[in-house]
Design a protein around this motif. Sequence first.
Motif, PDB file in Angstrom:
ATOM      1  N   LEU A   1       9.446-127.028 -65.410  1.00 34.93           N
ATOM      2  CA  LEU A   1       8.857-126.100 -64.379  1.00 34.93           C
ATOM      3  C   LEU A   1       8.797-126.414 -62.671  1.00 34.93           C
TER       4      LEU A   1
ATOM      5  N   SER B   1       9.950-121.405 -56.937  1.00 33.86           N
ATOM      6  CA  SER B   1       8.860-121.515 -57.872  1.00 33.86           C
ATOM      7  C   SER B   1      10.529-121.335 -58.718  1.00 33.86           C
TER       8      SER B   1
ATOM      9  N   SER C   1       9.664-116.454 -60.644  1.00 35.06           N
ATOM     10  CA  SER C   1       9.925-117.271 -60.635  1.00 35.06           C
ATOM     11  C   SER C   1      11.572-117.020 -60.885  1.00 35.06           C
TER      12      SER C   1
ATOM     13  N   ALA D   1      11.894-121.751 -62.976  1.00 37.64           N
ATOM     14  CA  ALA D   1      11.804-122.432 -64.717  1.00 37.64           C
ATOM     15  C   ALA D   1      13.437-122.987 -65.266  1.00 37.64           C
TER      16      ALA D   1
ATOM     17  N   SER E   1       2.697-125.105 -73.149  1.00 35.87           N
ATOM     18  CA  SER E   1       2.532-124.501 -71.884  1.00 35.87           C
ATOM     19  C   SER E   1       1.846-123.781 -70.764  1.00 35.87           C
TER      20      SER E   1
ATOM     21  N   TYR F   1      10.917-127.715 -71.531  1.00 35.27           N
ATOM     22  CA  TYR F   1      11.389-126.673 -70.342  1.00 35.27           C
ATOM     23  C   TYR F   1      10.051-127.611 -69.395  1.00 35.27           C
TER      24      TYR F   1
ATOM     25  N   ILE G   1       5.261-119.268 -67.459  1.00 37.09           N
ATOM     26  CA  ILE G   1       6.093-119.038 -65.934  1.00 37.09           C
ATOM     27  C   ILE G   1       5.643-118.188 -65.160  1.00 37.09           C
TER      28      ILE G   1
END
Lengths: 240, 377
Positions: free
Chosen positions: B205, B157, B82, B159, B75, B203, B78
């Motif tokens: 986002l 944002s 966030s 996560a 990924s 995970y 982050i």
Amino acid sequence: MKANVKGIGWVTSGGMGYGRNSDRFSMDYAILPRLTRAMVFEKPNRNFGRMDEYSRLGLAAVSQALKDAGLHEWNEKRNIGVIASTVFGCLHTDIEYYETVMPQDGILASPNLFAYTLPSSFLGEIALCYGLTGTSYIVNEQTHTGLDGLKIAMECIACQDAESMLAGVCDLGSPELLGMEERILPGAVFLVVEKIKEVEPTEYGQLTMDHNGDIRLNDKEVGDLKSLVQMCLYNLNAGK
Amino acid sequence: MNPVWIVDASTVTAFGDNLGQLWQGLMEGRTMVRPVQRFPVKGYHSNSAALIEDLVSSGNQSLIHTMVERVFEKSEKIPVDSYLITATAKSGIDNMEKLYKAGSADTRDILLSALPGIITQKFGLKREGINISAACASSTVALARAAGLIAAGMAESVAVCSLDFITEFVFSGFSALKVMSRGPSRPFDKERSGLSLGDGAVYILLMSSKRAKKENRSHLGSVIGWGIANDAAHITSPAKDGSGLILAVNKSLETAGIKHDSISAINAHGTGTVYNDLMELTAVNSIFRGRNVPVHSIKGAIGHTLGAAGGIEVAIGLKALEEQVIPPTTGFKHPEKGAAGLVSSKPKEISGNYLLTTNSGFGGINVALVLQRDTGV
């Protein structure tokens, strides 16, 4: 974001009580009272006896808070939720359960204890006991202020998810066996917060939360849940 | 309300460390439920689970660290501003077992706040995250909260990371409750006898559409509705009338601003236990009133991944909307009453923009999310 404080209840080392009953509130590192069914409920409660200590603690404090807010009696299920912060959660129960697993290849593992090896199990007991169908879950915060649950409860009210919410903390303290250094005040303290319906704040005061998540009571800054309760009780007594 | 986009998603399951492998395995109707080698199972009701075979911890650390490394491996980082919401039911309990068996373990990992702490540190996030614990609906609650924060303009944002893995502690408990299937679980099958457990991490986002567009992010889909409700009926069993789930679904449809007839498919909790599946069928048939909306469960394939289940199912739900097909329900052969015409052992084509995904858990919790596919608008 705004909400009124409508009720406060607690079980701490200083004892069990609620605001309008003029009970004394204190919270320190001393031993919590051993809770019995008769201390919490006037009538028989079939679940209390099988509950773990952590669930009893949370349920008892919520019972006091609901009593203080005049919400402890009910006929129909209600859209009230409970957001509780905890650090150690049900770790004491986890240890107790695991000690039933170790002998004889797990054959003696206790199903009743396992049912309480989730920190959120006591929220189910509260929902069942008081007919609460609202948003309920546990938060494990890193800051240990005890305020994260309250912030979420205020958001729930602001988003019109519910008009009343319970928010607070529930912790038995660090289990000795694990030798952890974390020191958390043992006890359970819950507030009933509600949507503001009238211009005048309640006797406890009015909560506001700004965009950064900072909480104030009647425009005074709040550092943690313990001090918030002390401020609320001061307001109550000042208004008498 | 600000539109809530999902811009990144990754999973780690018994099928492998990416979403593509998981999707392929599900579409092929395979199960990863196998005999357990991780710990002794001689005394238990079942001997199988969908475990990640090469999952090992390092020294005194919990498996949390390994799972976190793996779920973020492919990924993007982050964004440091966030919000972080993690979700787990029992991660870290492996270190309590280790403490008993080996005499030493990093006890910090046992606390449920360990997970957000590890991720905050890994990515150098500006604010400390929180963990949500809501039994087997933990990650679904986390996603509901993430969506709520963005929709209300309180975050740009968020996560969400969720994981759980199977240890003897967890396995023995479900065995003691006598809710485990001896072989792979068979959701919604009339001969089902219980659940299978599985390891899982996810995970996701989420961003406001404004922020996502500004950063040129992919739009995997949107979360447009969410609802949480408690049965207030029993601690470990669901309400037989499905009242809590119905309430949660109705709340989610209300937030989404759509009617039930817009839903094109349902990713059900579908654990394979007698009471859960019956409760879900009761709720679905009550809400959709005879409409044959396709329903599926992925737990016969990857097991019940506990707190991570809802997040993994959201990742699959987005893929299903994109491909306009839902995977088969692995293990399903003979429909339980009320499942005929809804659940299938084969992939099923769907048509539409909205998918409902639901989870329920101990303590009477029910959570529903409405996902919308990227329509390019």
